[in-house]
Design a protein around this motif. Structure first.
Motif, PDB file in Angstrom:
ATOM      1  N   ILE A   1      34.829  51.013  17.416  1.00 12.99           N
ATOM      2  CA  ILE A   1      35.737  50.758  16.290  1.00 12.99           C
ATOM      3  C   ILE A   1      36.800  51.857  16.207  1.00 12.99           C
ATOM      4  N   ASP A   2      36.895  52.690  17.251  1.00 10.41           N
ATOM      5  CA  ASP A   2      37.863  53.790  17.269  1.00 10.41           C
ATOM      6  C   ASP A   2      38.929  53.558  18.341  1.00 10.41           C
ATOM      7  N   ASN A   3      40.167  53.980  18.066  1.00  6.41           N
ATOM      8  CA  ASN A   3      41.270  53.921  19.036  1.00  6.41           C
ATOM      9  C   ASN A   3      41.388  52.531  19.691  1.00  6.41           C
ATOM     10  N   ILE A   4      41.315  51.502  18.879  1.00  4.56           N
ATOM     11  CA  ILE A   4      41.284  50.139  19.395  1.00  4.56           C
ATOM     12  C   ILE A   4      42.552  49.770  20.154  1.00  4.56           C
ATOM     13  N   LYS A   5      43.721  50.132  19.631  1.00 11.33           N
ATOM     14  CA  LYS A   5      44.976  49.787  20.300  1.00 11.33           C
ATOM     15  C   LYS A   5      45.066  50.402  21.684  1.00 11.33           C
ATOM     16  N   GLU A   6      44.619  51.647  21.812  1.00  6.91           N
ATOM     17  CA  GLU A   6      44.681  52.326  23.109  1.00  6.91           C
ATOM     18  C   GLU A   6      43.718  51.710  24.124  1.00  6.91           C
ATOM     19  N   LYS A   7      42.610  51.152  23.638  1.00  4.96           N
ATOM     20  CA  LYS A   7      41.583  50.614  24.524  1.00  4.96           C
ATOM     21  C   LYS A   7      41.838  49.169  24.931  1.00  4.96           C
ATOM     22  N   THR A   8      42.469  48.403  24.057  1.00  2.58           N
ATOM     23  CA  THR A   8      42.641  46.968  24.284  1.00  2.58           C
ATOM     24  C   THR A   8      43.424  46.685  25.565  1.00  2.58           C
ATOM     25  N   GLY A   9      42.883  45.775  26.377  1.00  4.29           N
ATOM     26  CA  GLY A   9      43.573  45.355  27.594  1.00  4.29           C
ATOM     27  C   GLY A   9      43.323  46.247  28.796  1.00  4.29           C
ATOM     28  N   LYS A  10      42.578  47.322  28.628  1.00  7.19           N
ATOM     29  CA  LYS A  10      42.295  48.219  29.750  1.00  7.19           C
ATOM     30  C   LYS A  10      41.411  47.479  30.758  1.00  7.19           C
ATOM     31  N   VAL A  11      41.814  47.494  32.037  1.00  8.89           N
ATOM     32  CA  VAL A  11      41.093  46.744  33.070  1.00  8.89           C
ATOM     33  C   VAL A  11      40.857  47.623  34.301  1.00  8.89           C
ATOM     34  N   GLY A  12      39.951  47.169  35.165  1.00  7.94           N
ATOM     35  CA  GLY A  12      39.684  47.895  36.403  1.00  7.94           C
ATOM     36  C   GLY A  12      38.549  47.258  37.176  1.00  7.94           C
ATOM     37  N   PRO A  13      38.342  47.678  38.423  1.00 11.21           N
ATOM     38  CA  PRO A  13      37.264  47.131  39.250  1.00 11.21           C
ATOM     39  C   PRO A  13      35.925  47.811  38.955  1.00 11.21           C
ATOM     40  N   LEU A  14      34.847  47.078  39.151  1.00 11.69           N
ATOM     41  CA  LEU A  14      33.517  47.670  39.060  1.00 11.69           C
ATOM     42  C   LEU A  14      33.221  48.438  40.344  1.00 11.69           C
ATOM     43  N   PRO A  15      32.327  49.425  40.313  1.00  5.54           N
ATOM     44  CA  PRO A  15      31.978  50.162  41.538  1.00  5.54           C
ATOM     45  C   PRO A  15      31.510  49.232  42.653  1.00  5.54           C
ATOM     46  N   ARG A  16      30.810  48.161  42.262  1.00  3.43           N
ATOM     47  CA  ARG A  16      30.357  47.176  43.245  1.00  3.43           C
ATOM     48  C   ARG A  16      30.103  45.848  42.527  1.00  3.43           C
ATOM     49  N   SER A  17      30.549  44.738  43.128  1.00  2.12           N
ATOM     50  CA  SER A  17      30.340  43.428  42.518  1.00  2.12           C
ATOM     51  C   SER A  17      28.858  43.057  42.570  1.00  2.12           C
ATOM     52  N   PHE A  18      28.445  42.167  41.682  1.00  7.49           N
ATOM     53  CA  PHE A  18      27.061  41.699  41.693  1.00  7.49           C
ATOM     54  C   PHE A  18      26.994  40.300  41.096  1.00  7.49           C
ATOM     55  N   THR A  19      25.892  39.601  41.366  1.00  2.92           N
ATOM     56  CA  THR A  19      25.730  38.229  40.896  1.00  2.92           C
ATOM     57  C   THR A  19      24.588  38.147  39.884  1.00  2.92           C
ATOM     58  N   TYR A  20      24.591  37.033  39.127  1.00  3.04           N
ATOM     59  CA  TYR A  20      23.535  36.804  38.146  1.00  3.04           C
ATOM     60  C   TYR A  20      23.296  35.299  38.039  1.00  3.04           C
ATOM     61  N   ALA A  21      22.035  34.886  37.934  1.00  5.80           N
ATOM     62  CA  ALA A  21      21.682  33.465  37.856  1.00  5.80           C
ATOM     63  C   ALA A  21      21.536  33.034  36.397  1.00  5.80           C
ATOM     64  N   ILE A  22      22.376  32.090  35.970  1.00  5.26           N
ATOM     65  CA  ILE A  22      22.302  31.514  34.627  1.00  5.26           C
ATOM     66  C   ILE A  22      21.245  30.416  34.602  1.00  5.26           C
ATOM     67  N   GLU A  23      20.394  30.408  33.580  1.00  6.95           N
ATOM     68  CA  GLU A  23      19.310  29.427  33.542  1.00  6.95           C
ATOM     69  C   GLU A  23      19.186  28.657  32.233  1.00  6.95           C
ATOM     70  N   SER A  24      19.865  29.088  31.158  1.00  7.09           N
ATOM     71  CA  SER A  24      19.711  28.376  29.889  1.00  7.09           C
ATOM     72  C   SER A  24      20.874  28.665  28.945  1.00  7.09           C
ATOM     73  N   VAL A  25      20.989  27.801  27.918  1.00  5.18           N
ATOM     74  CA  VAL A  25      21.938  27.999  26.834  1.00  5.18           C
ATOM     75  C   VAL A  25      21.127  28.220  25.573  1.00  5.18           C
ATOM     76  N   GLU A  26      21.546  29.178  24.738  1.00  6.43           N
ATOM     77  CA  GLU A  26      20.793  29.455  23.519  1.00  6.43           C
ATOM     78  C   GLU A  26      21.714  29.510  22.318  1.00  6.43           C
ATOM     79  N   PHE A  27      21.095  29.497  21.158  1.00  2.00           N
ATOM     80  CA  PHE A  27      21.797  29.448  19.869  1.00  2.00           C
ATOM     81  C   PHE A  27      21.187  30.510  18.978  1.00  2.00           C
ATOM     82  N   ARG A  28      22.029  31.361  18.398  1.00  2.00           N
ATOM     83  CA  ARG A  28      21.491  32.478  17.605  1.00  2.00           C
ATOM     84  C   ARG A  28      22.214  32.569  16.269  1.00  2.00           C
TER      85      ARG A  28
END
Length: 229
Positions: free
Chosen positions: A202-229
């Motif tokens: 909740i601090d320095n929001i304007k300065e942080k918004t839109g900041k982008v970059g690559p991850l150190p290494r890509s990875f995958t994840y398997a989606i298995e369900s949809v939930e409601f909370r």
């Protein structure tokens, strides 16, 4: 006492077995360190007096909620988080985020409120709507990160961007949007970027918004369900 000398092939196999066991030990140590680090951070966060700003006013009988794909902290995901933490340590904007590892998810809707008496029918009808889609099991991939801000401009969110699997997620969002229209609830964001939030601030929001970059290494994840909370 005489010891029989192993053949070259036997020695090679023995060395390979040792190397495999050592690698397994190293992996277990790294995972244990990662879990310990994230757990310690969560404990530190509890000691902070930071309060997130409520985006919905409290209304008696109304329950804020949303629809999402759960993302469980797998070994690969925890390793990626650990590497990412190390990468951004020297960035004062990114390193100041509060880590969110207890409830990782990929949103399929905006947050909204529904009356308590509608919850049972709502969940049942949503399950029916989603049952007509293709099998929910599919793989997504993450390669980059980006910082987003909520509608009220009160919080910034550090997120892993989905770079593969977006079409399947968008298809689910379209089903959810059509369903929510029946309840006169808001649709998801136009041209949305599917992501999993790993930190908030909740601090320095304007300065942080839109900041982008690559991850150190890509990875995958398997989606298995949809939930409601």
């Amino acid at each position: 006492i005489r010891m029989k000398r192993k053949s070259t092939a036997e020695e090679g196999s023995f060395q390979a077995t040792l190397a495999t066991k050592q690698q397994k030990i190293n992996d277990e140590k790294e995972l244990a360190w990662t879990v310990k680090t994230i757990t310690k951070q969560k404990e530190d966060e509890k000691e902070k007096t930071i309060q997130r700003i409520r985006t919905f006013p409290h209304v008696e009988g109304q329950y804020p909620t949303f629809i999402y794909l759960p993302v469980k902290p797998s070994k690969q995901l925890l390793k990626s988080l650990s590497k990412f933490q190390s990468k951004i340590e020297e960035d004062p904007l990114l390193s100041s985020f509060n880590w969110e590892t207890t409830f990782l998810h990929l949103s399929l809707s905006r947050s909204f409120s529904i009356p308590r008496h509608q919850i049972t029918n709502f969940v049942s009808q949503l399950q029916t709507a989603l049952s007509n889609t293709k099998p929910l099991k599919f793989v997504i991939e993450f390669e980059n990160y980006e910082v987003f801000v909520n509608d009220q401009g009160t919080s910034a969110f550090l997120s892993f961007l989905v770079t593969a699997g977006n079409q399947r997620i968008t298809a689910l969002v379209n089903v959810v949007d059509k369903f929510l229209e029946q309840y006169r609830l808001p649709k998801y964001y136009e041209d949305s970027k599917h992501h999993v939030t790993i930190g908030w601030s909740i601090d320095n929001i304007k300065e942080k918004t839109g900041k982008v970059g690559p991850l150190p290494r890509s990875f995958t994840y398997a989606i298995e369900s949809v939930e409601f909370r």
